[in-house]
Design a protein around this motif. Structure first.
Motif, short mmCIF file in Angstrom:
data_model
loop_
_atom_site.label_atom_id
_atom_site.label_comp_id
_atom_site.label_asym_id
_atom_site.label_seq_id
_atom_site.Cartn_x
_atom_site.Cartn_y
_atom_site.Cartn_z
N TRP B 113 0.83 -1.21 0.00
CA TRP B 113 0.00 0.00 0.00
C TRP B 113 0.87 1.26 0.00
O TRP B 113 0.52 2.26 -0.64
CB TRP B 113 -0.92 0.03 1.23
CG TRP B 113 -2.19 -0.77 1.09
CD1 TRP B 113 -2.57 -1.82 1.86
CD2 TRP B 113 -3.24 -0.56 0.14
NE1 TRP B 113 -3.81 -2.28 1.45
CE2 TRP B 113 -4.24 -1.53 0.39
CE3 TRP B 113 -3.44 0.34 -0.92
CZ2 TRP B 113 -5.41 -1.62 -0.35
CZ3 TRP B 113 -4.60 0.26 -1.67
CH2 TRP B 113 -5.58 -0.72 -1.38
N TYR B 116 1.96 1.74 -3.43
CA TYR B 116 0.78 2.13 -4.22
C TYR B 116 0.47 3.61 -4.03
O TYR B 116 0.24 4.34 -5.00
CB TYR B 116 -0.39 1.25 -3.77
CG TYR B 116 -1.77 1.68 -4.21
CD1 TYR B 116 -2.37 1.12 -5.34
CD2 TYR B 116 -2.51 2.63 -3.48
CE1 TYR B 116 -3.64 1.50 -5.74
CE2 TYR B 116 -3.77 3.01 -3.88
CZ TYR B 116 -4.34 2.45 -5.00
OH TYR B 116 -5.60 2.83 -5.38
N VAL B 202 -12.94 6.80 -11.99
CA VAL B 202 -12.40 5.45 -12.08
C VAL B 202 -10.87 5.55 -12.14
O VAL B 202 -10.32 6.32 -12.93
CB VAL B 202 -12.94 4.71 -13.32
CG1 VAL B 202 -12.33 3.33 -13.44
CG2 VAL B 202 -14.47 4.62 -13.25
N ALA B 203 -10.22 4.76 -11.31
CA ALA B 203 -8.75 4.81 -11.25
C ALA B 203 -8.15 4.22 -12.53
O ALA B 203 -8.78 3.38 -13.18
CB ALA B 203 -8.27 4.03 -10.04
N GLN B 207 -3.64 0.94 -11.55
CA GLN B 207 -3.95 1.23 -10.15
C GLN B 207 -5.05 0.29 -9.66
O GLN B 207 -5.01 -0.20 -8.53
CB GLN B 207 -4.39 2.70 -10.02
CG GLN B 207 -4.65 3.12 -8.58
CD GLN B 207 -4.97 4.60 -8.47
OE1 GLN B 207 -4.83 5.36 -9.42
NE2 GLN B 207 -5.41 5.01 -7.29
N ARG B 208 -6.05 0.04 -10.51
CA ARG B 208 -7.10 -0.90 -10.14
C ARG B 208 -6.52 -2.31 -9.98
O ARG B 208 -6.93 -3.08 -9.11
CB ARG B 208 -8.19 -0.91 -11.22
CG ARG B 208 -9.15 0.25 -11.13
CD ARG B 208 -10.17 0.21 -12.25
NE ARG B 208 -9.72 0.90 -13.44
CZ ARG B 208 -9.95 0.50 -14.69
NH1 ARG B 208 -10.59 -0.64 -14.91
NH2 ARG B 208 -9.53 1.21 -15.71
N GLY B 211 -4.38 -2.04 -6.55
CA GLY B 211 -5.18 -1.64 -5.39
C GLY B 211 -6.31 -2.61 -5.10
O GLY B 211 -6.57 -2.95 -3.94
N GLY B 212 -6.99 -3.07 -6.15
CA GLY B 212 -8.06 -4.03 -5.93
C GLY B 212 -7.54 -5.29 -5.25
O GLY B 212 -8.15 -5.81 -4.32
N LEU B 215 -6.85 -4.70 -1.56
CA LEU B 215 -8.08 -4.64 -0.76
C LEU B 215 -8.56 -6.04 -0.37
O LEU B 215 -9.04 -6.26 0.74
CB LEU B 215 -9.19 -3.92 -1.54
CG LEU B 215 -9.09 -2.40 -1.63
CD1 LEU B 215 -10.20 -1.86 -2.54
CD2 LEU B 215 -9.17 -1.74 -0.25
N TRP B 216 -8.44 -6.98 -1.31
CA TRP B 216 -8.84 -8.36 -0.99
C TRP B 216 -7.96 -8.93 0.13
O TRP B 216 -8.45 -9.64 1.02
CB TRP B 216 -8.76 -9.25 -2.22
CG TRP B 216 -9.86 -9.04 -3.22
CD1 TRP B 216 -9.75 -8.47 -4.45
CD2 TRP B 216 -11.24 -9.39 -3.08
NE1 TRP B 216 -10.97 -8.44 -5.08
CE2 TRP B 216 -11.91 -9.00 -4.27
CE3 TRP B 216 -11.98 -10.00 -2.07
CZ2 TRP B 216 -13.28 -9.21 -4.47
CZ3 TRP B 216 -13.34 -10.21 -2.27
CH2 TRP B 216 -13.98 -9.82 -3.45
N GLU B 219 -8.93 -7.64 3.44
CA GLU B 219 -10.22 -8.18 3.88
C GLU B 219 -10.06 -9.55 4.56
O GLU B 219 -10.96 -10.00 5.27
CB GLU B 219 -11.16 -8.29 2.68
CG GLU B 219 -12.63 -8.43 3.02
CD GLU B 219 -13.25 -7.19 3.66
OE1 GLU B 219 -12.60 -6.14 3.66
OE2 GLU B 219 -14.38 -7.31 4.17
N GLN B 222 -10.72 -10.09 8.45
CA GLN B 222 -12.11 -10.26 8.86
C GLN B 222 -12.69 -11.54 8.28
O GLN B 222 -13.37 -12.29 8.97
CB GLN B 222 -12.95 -9.06 8.43
CG GLN B 222 -14.46 -9.34 8.53
CD GLN B 222 -15.32 -8.12 8.43
OE1 GLN B 222 -15.28 -7.25 9.29
NE2 GLN B 222 -16.13 -8.07 7.39
N GLN B 286 -6.40 -11.20 -8.02
CA GLN B 286 -7.59 -10.69 -7.33
C GLN B 286 -8.86 -11.34 -7.84
O GLN B 286 -9.80 -11.56 -7.07
CB GLN B 286 -7.68 -9.16 -7.39
CG GLN B 286 -7.96 -8.54 -8.72
CD GLN B 286 -8.13 -7.03 -8.60
OE1 GLN B 286 -9.17 -6.54 -8.19
NE2 GLN B 286 -7.08 -6.29 -8.93
#
Lengths: 569, 309
Positions: B113, B116, B202-203, B207-208, B211-212, B215-216, B219, B222, B286
């Motif tokens: 990150w 990023y 929209v990135a 970057q998507r 970054g995507g 994010l996974w 997550e 949790q 991802q």
């Protein structure tokens, strides 16, 4: 304005339903000289709504949205004597827009507040069926919105909230109005969000601790979802929690990321926590512009009622491509889990499974067996519909928004599910339309297609399934299958009955334990709503009311009747 | 489960059909034996250079677009952090499903990150999107050919913790799933509607991609706690391989960016292939982690009612 003059017109367009208001502002028509008995609806009465057999003071019956009545005059052994007491006929404007659940205030006589689309509210003597007044919303000339409200899936209104002498109702153009419950006069209007950006509203709000808990709709039109709290006295916003947190989305995709909360919020009044059912991510069918899980889409979201702070979230379809909202209202109850009694949240998803979550932390205790068929579950949309396999649940679900009931007698939840296939495709992006629609693709729904071709062999052909599930074990206890579309919810009783209706117009009382049909009534239109009940000590009768006029996305037949049944103790 | 367990079982074997298709796309089917073992290093000498010129043009433009903006030290630190994070995955795999939601996976992703954030800030993602094409089959083929040819790029994947089998698996997957990659369009392809839709929301594509994926991974802290009741060891194994792919793709991208900041050892075509290839691996990671660990069917889930069921 007379009682039969249309105040609004709903037009079908390529983008969805457009609401055109014909009146210059809100109107209230008095239809009876009868006075509504004075009775201050207190916080205590609201908290006790689920225990008091004479009350049904909010959409889900109580804050926990159990849709359970303690009224006990109607029992399995006498339900065959349940008969139609009266009907209320809504006007032609309301035909096919009856997805709501009435509220009954336990005065003498009890007073019912009944809503239907587009933005109509009636006060009714619940003992006699006499309509006292009718309120119809239309924006004043200087109204807040610059564009007609646009809706994907029906121009309904699902009900009101009540506190003190005031009713609270959402409007299709995304406002909340406060209405004097004695006179039907509008007191104030809270402008929640601009229709020009795709926002709308159809749900029944809930009032808790002096605040209106409100959500957002427009998930097919590129909105940014939110949950908010409004001061019930002043109509001023207290807090708003955006449901696409910027730091958990890539770029600025959160701006159009949807995550609407378009059904009524559930509240744990012992802990001051609310549970909101969250809709799809935007755009619905193309996730490449919004990578990552897309929190809090397609989730149960728990918030602090006083601050809006996020307690936890549970996503049922992270980074979804299938429009599988977690739209049904969550249900709250105590259950024995892992050997100890715990407060749990039960939620039936468009995914076709029921989820049992810890109310305090959102941990999944069990995911049920399927309550509707699964076929090629989680298969991604392809370039063309032909390239995509038939997928079940369809874009409709699963449970859709259909409210679940919980029987305190059996411990089961009752879920009405849609059961048919869809095909999905994602479009070349130069074919996207915005802001009219923000799907990023398209999908079919087999029974709604003009020429669907052969159905998949695996589909049993039953468009709807009504299930009783043990939420703790996840076991399907019993099911009834229906050949026609069915939306809306159910209600359970302390005497072991569960009432629900279907698209064929059947309104049925089941034995909650066995699923045996013990009684039914034939309406002339689909029952796409949730029933409710109250006991009137003045006449020693228990009443059951349900709207039977179709409504919404899949309406097998439209009508304009509210049916009220009764049985004398 | 023993603590020395690796993620090897989560890495799918390259089957014969994938292998044949991969070799055909690369244009080397006739020059490589039919042995069931396939490795990138065996292919290095067989891959042609006909597409390198176009890649070099892309790389040259990106280099020109970003002169002086990158913090090499920060990116070097991030690379070390990503390597350390990948090295932690077996330990996290051995720990299994946490008793309470923690931060271990967020800690693994944190250095990535940081890179990023920096790359977004200096506009590298935007530059990459401006000068690199979308993932057409030809672009994927050219990128993968350069990955195979360029020892520094293969070394970057190795530094990220991928062994020979794993490196081969991610590259073969990118080639054979290039239709999936092709769906990841650039922001320039998005509709521009003056009435309200702003493609700038929209990135950029790359970057998507990174970054995507991150994010996974975030997550997972949790997810693994929250859904233990439906998850299995096999799902976890596969999902953590996918997480490793995301980190490896990120590492490859950041390595190329780090070289851009200095010392500039990569050629222009290697720079372009590093950025594009890293993005492709992260995208596939991802998409796979969502499918493998977050979207669980009844057939895959742990038995209802627990192990005793």
């Amino acid at each position: 304005m007379s009682t039969d003059e249309a105040h609004a017109r709903v037009r079908e367009t390529d983008e969805g339903l457009r609401i055109e208001y014909l009146a210059d502002g809100p109107t209230t028509v008095r239809q009876s000289a009868q006075e509504i008995p004075r009775l201050n609806v207190t916080d205590e009465m609201l908290r006790d709504s689920g225990e008091n057999p004479q009350s049904w003071l909010m959409y889900g019956g109580d804050y926990a949205q159990q849709r359970f009545t303690t009224a006990d005059a109607i029992r399995p052994r006498n339900v065959d004597r349940l008969s139609l007491e009266y009907t209320i006929e809504v006007g032609e404007t309301g035909r096919g827009k009856l997805e709501g659940t009435p509220v009954v205030v336990p005065s003498d006589p009890p007073v019912m507040y009944q809503t239907n689309g587009p933005d109509e509210l009636r006060a009714v003597n619940a003992r006699s069926g006499e309509v006292i007044w009718t309120y119809r919303y239309a924006p004043a000339e200087q109204g807040p919105d610059e564009a007609a409200a646009l809706l994907c899936c029906g121009s309904n209104n699902r009900g009101v909230a009540v506190l003190g002498d005031t009713l609270y109702m959402t409007t299709l153009d995304a406002n909340v109005v406060a209405i004097d419950r004695y006179t039907g006069e509008q007191r104030w209007l809270y402008d929640s969000a601009p229709t020009r950006q795709g926002y709308s509203a159809t749900w029944a709000p809930v009032v808790y601790d002096g605040s209106i808990l409100n959500g957002s709709a427009g998930g097919e039109y590129g909105i940014r979802g939110f949950v908010e709290s409004i001061d019930a006295e002043s109509g001023e916003r207290e807090w708003r929690t955006w449901t696409t947190p910027q730091d958990q989305w890539i770029g600025d995709a959160w701006r159009n990321g949807a995550a609407p909360n378009w059904m009524t919020i559930t509240v744990d009044s012992s802990r001051d926590i609310l549970y909101a059912s969250m809709g799809n991510a935007g755009p619905d069918v193309n996730g490449i512009v919004r990578p990552g899980p897309n929190v809090y889409t397609a989730a149960v979201l728990a918030l602090d009622t006083s601050s809006g702070d996020v307690e936890w979230y549970f996503q049922e379809s992270p980074h979804g491509w299938w429009d599988w909202d977690a739209s049904a209202p969550p249900v709250l109850f105590d259950a024995e889990v892992d050997g100890e009694t715990q407060r749990v949240v039960s939620h039936a998803g468009k995914t076709g499974w029921n989820y049992l979550l810890g109310a305090e932390d959102g941990k999944l205790h069990e995911r049920s067996d399927e309550f509707s068929q699964h076929l090629n579950m989680w298969s991604l949309p392809q370039d063309t519909l032909e390239d995509t396999p038939w997928i079940m649940p369809s874009a409709d679900g699963g449970s859709e928004w259909n409210p679940t009931s919980y029987s305190r007698e059996t411990g089961n939840v009752h879920v009405k599910a849609m059961n048919y296939p869809s095909k999905f495709q994602w479009d070349e992006v130069d074919e996207w339309q915005y802001p009219s629609t923000y799907l990023g693709g398209s999908f079919t729904v087999y029974p709604a297609m003009d020429d669907p071709g052969p159905a998949p062999d695996e589909w049993n052909g039953q468009k709807a399934i009504f299930s009783a599930l043990d939420p703790v074990s996840g076991e399907v206890v019993w099911q009834d299958e229906w050949e026609e579309f069915a939306m809306g919810g159910s209600m359970s009783t302390a005497t072991g009955l569960t009432f629900t209706g279907n698209g064929d117009g059947e309104f049925i009382a089941y034995d909650s334990a066995t699923g045996d049909r013990l009684w039914q009534y034939q309406f002339d239109a689909a029952v796409n709503s949730s029933p409710m009940s109250w006991y009137d000590p003045g006449v020693r009768k228990q009443y059951v009311a349900v709207q039977a006029g179709g409504g919404g996305l899949r309406s097998a037949s439209d009508g304009n009747t509210v049916g009220v049944f009764s049985l004398e103790r | 489960m023993p603590d020395n367990r690796t993620l090897a079982d989560g890495v799918p074997d390259v089957d014969e059909r994938d292998r044949r298709n991969f070799l055909k796309v690369l244009g080397v089917a006739g020059s490589v034996g039919a042995a069931s073992e396939l490795s990138l290093s065996d292919l290095r000498g067989a891959v042609g250079e006909e597409s390198a010129g176009q890649l070099a043009t892309y790389g040259e433009r990106i280099r020109a677009d970003l002169a002086g903006g990158l913090d090499g030290g920060r990116l070097a630190g991030a690379l070390s952090g990503i390597e350390a994070g990948v090295a932690r995955l077996p330990e996290l795999r051995a720990a299994g499903f946490p008793d309470e939601p923690g931060t271990a996976y967020q800690e693994v992703a944190a250095p990535a990150w940081d890179a990023y954030d920096h790359l977004a800030e200096v506009g590298l993602f935007a530059a990459a999107e401006r000068h690199l094409p979308e993932f057409s089959p030809d672009h994927v083929r050219a990128t993968v050919a350069e990955l195979v040819r360029a020892e520094p790029l293969t070394a970057a994947l190795a530094d990220a913790g991928l062994d020979e089998r794993e490196r081969t698996a991610v590259v073969v997957d990118a080639v054979n799933q290039n239709d999936r990659l092709a769906e990841w369009v650039t922001t320039a392809s998005l509709p521009a509607d003056p009435e309200g839709y702003d493609p700038d929301d929209v990135a950029p594509l790359h970057q998507r991609a990174l970054g995507g994926g991150l994010l996974w991974i975030d997550e997972l802290d949790q997810h693994l706690w929250q859904r233990e009741v439906v998850l299995t060891d096999d799902l976890l194994e596969t999902g953590l391989w996918d997480a490793k792919r995301i980190l490896a793709g990120t590492h490859l991208f950041v390595s190329a960016a780090r070289d851009l900041a200095g010392p500039g050892e990569l050629t222009d075509e290697q720079l372009a292939a590093g950025l594009a290839g890293g993005s492709a691996v992260a995208i596939r990671g991802q998409e796979a982690i969502a499918a493998d660990l977050f979207r669980v069917t009844d057939a895959e889930r742990a038995p209802r009612g627990g192990d005793a069921a």
